[in-house]
Design an enzyme around this catalytic site. Structure first.
Site, PDB file in Angstrom:
ATOM      1  N   HIS A  36       0.729  -0.981  -0.457  1.00 31.63           N
ATOM      2  CA  HIS A  36       0.124   0.100   0.325  1.00 31.63           C
ATOM      3  C   HIS A  36       0.446   1.475   0.239  1.00 31.63           C
ATOM      4  O   HIS A  36       2.287   1.130   0.327  1.00 31.63           O
ATOM      5  CB  HIS A  36      -0.999   0.228   0.820  1.00 31.63           C
ATOM      6  CG  HIS A  36      -2.090  -0.898   1.609  1.00 31.63           C
ATOM      7  ND1 HIS A  36      -2.425  -2.562   1.664  1.00 31.63           N
ATOM      8  CD2 HIS A  36      -3.347  -0.250   0.734  1.00 31.63           C
ATOM      9  CE1 HIS A  36      -2.905  -2.570   1.413  1.00 31.63           C
ATOM     10  NE2 HIS A  36      -4.589  -1.539   0.728  1.00 31.63           N
ATOM     11  N   LYS A  77       0.166   4.903   4.199  1.00 34.17           N
ATOM     12  CA  LYS A  77      -1.388   3.570   5.319  1.00 34.17           C
ATOM     13  C   LYS A  77      -0.867   3.547   7.104  1.00 34.17           C
ATOM     14  O   LYS A  77       0.770   3.133   7.259  1.00 34.17           O
ATOM     15  CB  LYS A  77      -0.940   2.469   4.114  1.00 34.17           C
ATOM     16  CG  LYS A  77      -2.680   2.017   5.412  1.00 34.17           C
ATOM     17  CD  LYS A  77      -2.949   0.490   3.882  1.00 34.17           C
ATOM     18  CE  LYS A  77      -3.657  -0.561   5.172  1.00 34.17           C
ATOM     19  NZ  LYS A  77      -4.626   0.725   4.862  1.00 34.17           N
TER      20      LYS A  77
END
Length: 246
Positions: free
Chosen positions: A131, A135
């Protein structure tokens, strides 16, 4: 009849996406946009509360929303099985409900479903998820959900074969499956579930290349949130997958 929606976390990427889609969707209206400095009471009176905040904040948002009589749609990661179990008990006799969606991408849900099916046929399984660098949580809610569903499908087969898990580089185990998390600039979201067998491997990969991939799932979940009761976890439970899941 117009359904009123309060978006908590409205200034974030997902919050802005939700707000735009709700504004564009017939039959829905954004009546409150809450940011980090907003009082939770600003959501009071909404039919649906959308929570796209942070793992540490999300339970407080959900509790306040349910107490106010609203239904809740949660797009925040970090809901452990312990938290979900407590919420399920909390909603057992309630008139309102909560829907928790680890990932709004239809492709991601299909990838997890395929991985759940494959999990019964392989004893060696690992997950790699990537990600964006910003994040906060790892492993991702999608990876955790995938591992848990594979674990449920393998309930009668025992844990997967995962050697040397005492070494930190071997990842975090969820339902006995090692999960490895990457946080990189330039990445939106990616998940690979790799299965190893005698003389072969199988890899099920899903790539999110743009946030627009979440739109269909968001609209599906919003519609379901209108009449939700009890607890629903996972977009797959709002979709007609045309198969009997394990």
């Amino acid at each position: 009849m117009v359904t009123s929606v309060a978006v908590v976390g409205a200034n974030g990427t997902m919050g802005r996406l939700f707000t735009r889609l709700i504004d564009e969707a017939p039959g829905f209206e954004v009546t409150a946009r809450l940011g980090s400095s907003s009082a939770l009471t600003e959501m009071d009176g909404a039919d649906i509360v959308v929570d796209v905040t942070a793992p540490a904040v999300s339970p407080h948002v959900v509790e306040h929303a349910l107490n106010s009589g609203a239904n809740v749609l949660v797009g925040t990661s970090g809901w452990s099985q312990e938290r979900l179990s407590a919420l399920r008990t909390r909603l057992a006799d309630a008139d309102n409900g909560a829907i928790i969606i680890p990932n709004f991408s239809l492709g991601s849900v299909l990838g997890t479903t395929l991985a759940t099916i494959a999990g019964r046929f392989f004893d060696s399984i690992e997950i790699v998820e990537a990600h964006r660098a910003a994040k906060v949580d790892s492993p991702s809610g999608t990876a955790v959900r995938t591992a848990e569903l594979i674990g449920q499908a393998r309930a009668g087969l025992g844990p997967v074969e995962a050697p040397h898990v005492d070494q930190r580089a071997r990842g975090q185990q969820v339902s006995s499956i090692p999960i490895h998390s990457l946080r990189l600039a330039g990445v939106v979201a990616r998940q690979e579930v790799t299965f190893g067998g005698t003389g072969e491997t199988l890899t099920i990969t899903h790539n999110t290349v743009d946030g627009s991939s979440y739109e269909k799932g968001i609209l599906l979940a919003l519609e379901a949130a209108r009449t939700a009761t009890g607890l629903t976890v996972g977009l797959e439970n709002l979709m007609d997958l045309g198969i009997t899941r394990a």
